[in-house]
Design a protein around this motif. Structure first.
Motif, PDB file in Angstrom:
ATOM      1  N   ALA A  39       6.750  -2.742  -1.742  1.00  0.00           N
ATOM      2  CA  ALA A  39       5.520  -2.006  -1.452  1.00  0.00           C
ATOM      3  C   ALA A  39       4.509  -2.337  -2.544  1.00  0.00           C
ATOM      4  O   ALA A  39       4.614  -1.850  -3.669  1.00  0.00           O
ATOM      5  CB  ALA A  39       5.800  -0.507  -1.414  1.00  0.00           C
ATOM      6  N   ALA A  40       3.556  -3.208  -2.213  1.00  0.00           N
ATOM      7  CA  ALA A  40       2.587  -3.682  -3.195  1.00  0.00           C
ATOM      8  C   ALA A  40       1.512  -2.629  -3.433  1.00  0.00           C
ATOM      9  O   ALA A  40       1.168  -1.849  -2.536  1.00  0.00           O
ATOM     10  CB  ALA A  40       1.954  -4.983  -2.726  1.00  0.00           C
ATOM     11  N   GLY A  41       0.958  -2.637  -4.635  1.00  0.00           N
ATOM     12  CA  GLY A  41      -0.030  -1.634  -4.975  1.00  0.00           C
ATOM     13  C   GLY A  41      -1.444  -1.991  -4.603  1.00  0.00           C
ATOM     14  O   GLY A  41      -2.300  -1.109  -4.499  1.00  0.00           O
ATOM     15  N   ASP A  42      -1.721  -3.272  -4.386  1.00  0.00           N
ATOM     16  CA  ASP A  42      -3.066  -3.702  -4.004  1.00  0.00           C
ATOM     17  C   ASP A  42      -2.969  -5.078  -3.365  1.00  0.00           C
ATOM     18  O   ASP A  42      -1.902  -5.707  -3.321  1.00  0.00           O
ATOM     19  CB  ASP A  42      -4.014  -3.715  -5.211  1.00  0.00           C
ATOM     20  CG  ASP A  42      -3.493  -4.567  -6.372  1.00  0.00           C
ATOM     21  OD1 ASP A  42      -2.722  -5.527  -6.129  1.00  0.00           O
ATOM     22  OD2 ASP A  42      -3.851  -4.267  -7.526  1.00  0.00           O
ATOM     23  N   ALA A  43      -4.089  -5.557  -2.865  1.00  0.00           N
ATOM     24  CA  ALA A  43      -4.108  -6.826  -2.131  1.00  0.00           C
ATOM     25  C   ALA A  43      -3.759  -8.004  -3.025  1.00  0.00           C
ATOM     26  O   ALA A  43      -3.080  -8.952  -2.596  1.00  0.00           O
ATOM     27  CB  ALA A  43      -5.482  -7.023  -1.490  1.00  0.00           C
ATOM     28  N   THR A  91       0.513 -12.155  -4.420  1.00  0.00           N
ATOM     29  CA  THR A  91       1.488 -12.753  -5.339  1.00  0.00           C
ATOM     30  C   THR A  91       2.900 -12.607  -4.797  1.00  0.00           C
ATOM     31  O   THR A  91       3.694 -13.558  -4.815  1.00  0.00           O
ATOM     32  CB  THR A  91       1.392 -12.076  -6.719  1.00  0.00           C
ATOM     33  OG1 THR A  91       0.078 -12.245  -7.234  1.00  0.00           O
ATOM     34  CG2 THR A  91       2.402 -12.663  -7.691  1.00  0.00           C
ATOM     35  N   TYR A  92       3.227 -11.419  -4.302  1.00  0.00           N
ATOM     36  CA  TYR A  92       4.563 -11.207  -3.745  1.00  0.00           C
ATOM     37  C   TYR A  92       4.812 -12.087  -2.523  1.00  0.00           C
ATOM     38  O   TYR A  92       5.904 -12.649  -2.351  1.00  0.00           O
ATOM     39  CB  TYR A  92       4.756  -9.733  -3.370  1.00  0.00           C
ATOM     40  CG  TYR A  92       4.872  -8.807  -4.558  1.00  0.00           C
ATOM     41  CD1 TYR A  92       5.837  -9.014  -5.534  1.00  0.00           C
ATOM     42  CD2 TYR A  92       4.033  -7.700  -4.691  1.00  0.00           C
ATOM     43  CE1 TYR A  92       5.958  -8.154  -6.621  1.00  0.00           C
ATOM     44  CE2 TYR A  92       4.140  -6.833  -5.770  1.00  0.00           C
ATOM     45  CZ  TYR A  92       5.108  -7.074  -6.739  1.00  0.00           C
ATOM     46  OH  TYR A  92       5.225  -6.220  -7.811  1.00  0.00           O
ATOM     47  N   ARG A  93       3.799 -12.242  -1.674  1.00  0.00           N
ATOM     48  CA  ARG A  93       3.981 -13.049  -0.456  1.00  0.00           C
ATOM     49  C   ARG A  93       4.135 -14.532  -0.777  1.00  0.00           C
ATOM     50  O   ARG A  93       4.741 -15.270  -0.001  1.00  0.00           O
ATOM     51  CB  ARG A  93       2.790 -12.843   0.488  1.00  0.00           C
ATOM     52  CG  ARG A  93       2.745 -11.450   1.107  1.00  0.00           C
ATOM     53  CD  ARG A  93       1.705 -11.359   2.201  1.00  0.00           C
ATOM     54  NE  ARG A  93       1.698 -10.028   2.811  1.00  0.00           N
ATOM     55  CZ  ARG A  93       0.770  -9.098   2.585  1.00  0.00           C
ATOM     56  NH1 ARG A  93      -0.252  -9.365   1.770  1.00  0.00           N
ATOM     57  NH2 ARG A  93       0.860  -7.913   3.150  1.00  0.00           N
ATOM     58  N   ALA A  94       3.612 -14.946  -1.897  1.00  0.00           N
ATOM     59  CA  ALA A  94       3.722 -16.358  -2.281  1.00  0.00           C
ATOM     60  C   ALA A  94       5.090 -16.689  -2.872  1.00  0.00           C
ATOM     61  O   ALA A  94       5.378 -17.860  -3.129  1.00  0.00           O
ATOM     62  CB  ALA A  94       2.636 -16.703  -3.290  1.00  0.00           C
ATOM     63  N   ALA A  95       5.908 -15.685  -3.070  1.00  0.00           N
ATOM     64  CA  ALA A  95       7.222 -15.904  -3.684  1.00  0.00           C
ATOM     65  C   ALA A  95       8.286 -16.071  -2.607  1.00  0.00           C
ATOM     66  O   ALA A  95       8.132 -16.895  -1.700  1.00  0.00           O
ATOM     67  CB  ALA A  95       7.535 -14.740  -4.608  1.00  0.00           C
ATOM     68  N   GLU A  96       9.334 -15.309  -2.637  1.00  0.00           N
ATOM     69  CA  GLU A  96      10.468 -15.496  -1.736  1.00  0.00           C
ATOM     70  C   GLU A  96      10.077 -15.127  -0.306  1.00  0.00           C
ATOM     71  O   GLU A  96       9.667 -13.990  -0.046  1.00  0.00           O
ATOM     72  CB  GLU A  96      11.647 -14.631  -2.184  1.00  0.00           C
ATOM     73  CG  GLU A  96      12.228 -15.033  -3.524  1.00  0.00           C
ATOM     74  CD  GLU A  96      11.400 -14.555  -4.711  1.00  0.00           C
ATOM     75  OE1 GLU A  96      10.459 -13.763  -4.493  1.00  0.00           O
ATOM     76  OE2 GLU A  96      11.677 -14.994  -5.837  1.00  0.00           O
ATOM     77  N   SER A 151       4.504  -5.174   1.901  1.00  0.00           N
ATOM     78  CA  SER A 151       3.653  -4.220   2.614  1.00  0.00           C
ATOM     79  C   SER A 151       2.615  -3.643   1.665  1.00  0.00           C
ATOM     80  O   SER A 151       2.909  -3.361   0.502  1.00  0.00           O
ATOM     81  CB  SER A 151       4.501  -3.084   3.199  1.00  0.00           C
ATOM     82  OG  SER A 151       3.682  -2.085   3.766  1.00  0.00           O
ATOM     83  N   GLU A 152       1.405  -3.458   2.180  1.00  0.00           N
ATOM     84  CA  GLU A 152       0.344  -2.793   1.418  1.00  0.00           C
ATOM     85  C   GLU A 152       0.162  -1.349   1.864  1.00  0.00           C
ATOM     86  O   GLU A 152      -0.742  -0.650   1.383  1.00  0.00           O
ATOM     87  CB  GLU A 152      -0.970  -3.556   1.591  1.00  0.00           C
ATOM     88  CG  GLU A 152      -0.927  -4.974   1.031  1.00  0.00           C
ATOM     89  CD  GLU A 152      -2.213  -5.744   1.289  1.00  0.00           C
ATOM     90  OE1 GLU A 152      -3.291  -5.219   0.929  1.00  0.00           O
ATOM     91  OE2 GLU A 152      -2.132  -6.851   1.857  1.00  0.00           O
TER      92      GLU A 152
END
Length: 510
Positions: free
Chosen positions: A305-309, A314-319, A325-326
């Motif tokens: 659960a990401a805190g901002d866009a 950054t999370y989506r660019a990883a695994e 989710s935002e």
């Protein structure tokens, strides 16, 4: 004696009761906990009860003492060449063991010098009977006894020592530097209960203890003073544990192997559990490491659960296998399949962490709290009630509960009782405590784990096992053990990123 299945039943009962109501929690917690006999660890008081139970069962106390001394002598004969030996005896049963060792080695032609703390006439009971086996001179204990010795047998004090060493014993202990030492039960000066050094203690090459390990063999700094540690059987039947019912164990597969998640042909990713991790906006690596380890131990779905866009990108660019989710925590909680949550790694100590933690604890879900999730509760242990698992290091523990102090298992137990959560107190001697009083000591973690990010991996691994249905206590124990096994496969140069791919291999090796 309670089996590992009994211990799991206790945890499951408490967990079910927590979902039902406070009265049921109290009733379930009254079930007496236990640990498997194979990994039980006995306090000095419990070891005394084991001795007494064996004697009351018909085994003479002197027979136990003679067996103990002979076990030490055999260990010496197997590891050392004949040399001049100084056997240093105390006035109690530990000293009696030393008299047996001296007699056994002398009978095999080893030159032996024996010294006693106190007067021979003061020896009583089994120790006096053991002293009668020795037909050589009995010297007063002093550093002079060590002159010319090639090996020292330490039989001054055993595991039950409760006060600092002083006088002739302290002077002699301080003079042992450089000599190989074989300690009987524990190196003199080490507390069998806490592992603390009480004044002064030597560093042994070998420690021979009896029947079961004591906490002082596993906890620091005592473990560093023991050298090789050998547990010798001396005739105490394992059945005495049925009445002692120890609650401490050495962490290992016997404690949790039977309740590891099993793969079934009908499993779906939802059946294998959904873990949601509250991701930080700046230190994104922490949540990513936790997510990787949770997936590797078998969690079917992992969401960050990401805190901002920006952090979400950054999370989506990883695994690619991690869901990002935002959506706010309140929206994610509407999905009942999200039963397990991890809050803390890389989050910071701001309002977002406090608000997320409060919402999660109020939701009745399984919540694992690590890092900043703990620090935002500084001085407020009640704020963590309702959590399933807390994973502090010593600094985080001190912020919430106060200093760990000299008795690490006692501190972890008190924190678990205060919060109703399992507490995994991290360190080179990790202690895992359950609210029902069980405690496991993990003393097998290599020093290579002392690097940034390994705590995030550990929190993720425990969370991933809990997501699959394990109770928090065995899940925490299994995660800590698997971390140590994975680290040994890497060795020097280990970084946190090395660990997640090796976790399934460590567990599969069982």
């Amino acid at each position: 004696m309670a089996s590992s299945r009994h211990g799991v039943r206790v945890g499951a009962s408490v967990a079910r009761a927590r979902r039902i109501g406070k009265e049921d929690v109290i009733a379930a917690a009254k079930i007496e906990p236990g640990v498997p006999p194979s990994c039980a660890v006995l306090t000095p008081e419990e070891m005394g009860r084991a001795d007494r139970a064996a004697i009351e069962g018909g085994i003479p106390g002197f027979a136990l003492m003679r067996n103990a001394g002979r076990a030490v002598a055999r260990a010496i004969l197997a590891r050392f060449r004949p040399c001049r030996v100084a056997v240093l005896c105390g006035p109690g049963n530990n000293g009696g063991d030393g008299f047996v060792v001296a007699a056994e080695l002398a009978a095999r032609g080893w030159p032996v010098r024996l010294a006693l703390l106190g007067e021979p006439a003061a020896l009583t009971g089994d120790a006096a009977e053991a002293a009668a086996l020795w037909d050589g001179p009995v010297l007063p204990l002093s550093p002079a006894v060590l002159e010319g010795a090639g090996l020292v047998v330490d039989a001054i004090f055993g595991a039950g020592l409760a006060r600092p060493v002083t006088g002739a014993a302290a002077e002699t202990l301080s003079a042992w530097a450089g000599l190989p030492i074989v300690a009987i039960d524990l190196p003199s000066g080490v507390s069998g209960l806490t592992g603390q050094v009480l004044g002064v203690a030597p560093r042994a090459a070998l420690t021979v203890t009896f029947f079961r390990l004591k906490p002082g063999h596993l906890l620091l700094p005592g473990r560093l003073h023991c050298g090789e540690t050998l547990v010798a059987e001396i005739g105490i039947p394992a059945s005495v544990l049925d009445t002692i019912r120890p609650t401490a164990a050495r962490n290992g597969p016997d404690l949790w192997r039977d309740v590891l998640p099993r793969r079934r042909e009908t499993d779906s990713k939802y059946a294998r559990g959904h873990l949601t991790i509250i991701g930080g906006t700046a230190m994104t690596g922490a949540a990513r490491l936790a997510a990787a380890s949770a997936r590797r131990v078998g969690a079917g779905l992992v969401t960050i659960a990401a805190g901002d866009a920006a952090s979400a990108a950054t999370y989506r660019a990883a695994e690619p296998g991690v869901i990002v989710s935002e959506a706010p925590v309140s929206s994610l909680l509407e999905d009942e399949r999200r039963r397990t949550w991890l809050v803390g790694p890389g989050l910071g100590r701001g309002a977002r962490t406090s608000e997320a933690l409060a919402a999660l604890l109020a939701s009745g879900r399984s919540v694992i709290v690590d890092a900043d999730g703990l620090s935002v509760c500084e001085g407020r242990p009640d704020a963590l009630r309702g959590a399933a698992l807390l994973t502090p290091h010593a600094g985080e523990f001190a912020r919430v509960f106060g200093p760990v102090g000299d008795d690490k298992p006692d501190a972890a137990r008190r924190a678990a009782a205060a919060t109703g959560a399992v507490v995994l107190l991290k360190g080179a001697d990790t202690v895992i405590a359950a609210p029902d009083g069980r405690v496991a000591i993990d003393a097998a973690a290599p020093p290579d784990l002392a690097t940034a990010g390994t705590g995030d991996v550990l929190a993720g691994a425990a969370s991933g096992l809990i997501a699959q249905g394990m109770e928090a206590f065995p899940a925490a124990c299994a995660a800590a053990w698997a971390m140590g096994e994975a680290a040994r496969r890497v060795g020097a140069g280990l970084i946190a990123e090395d660990l997640p791919p090796l976790l399934p291999r460590a567990l599969a090796a069982l």
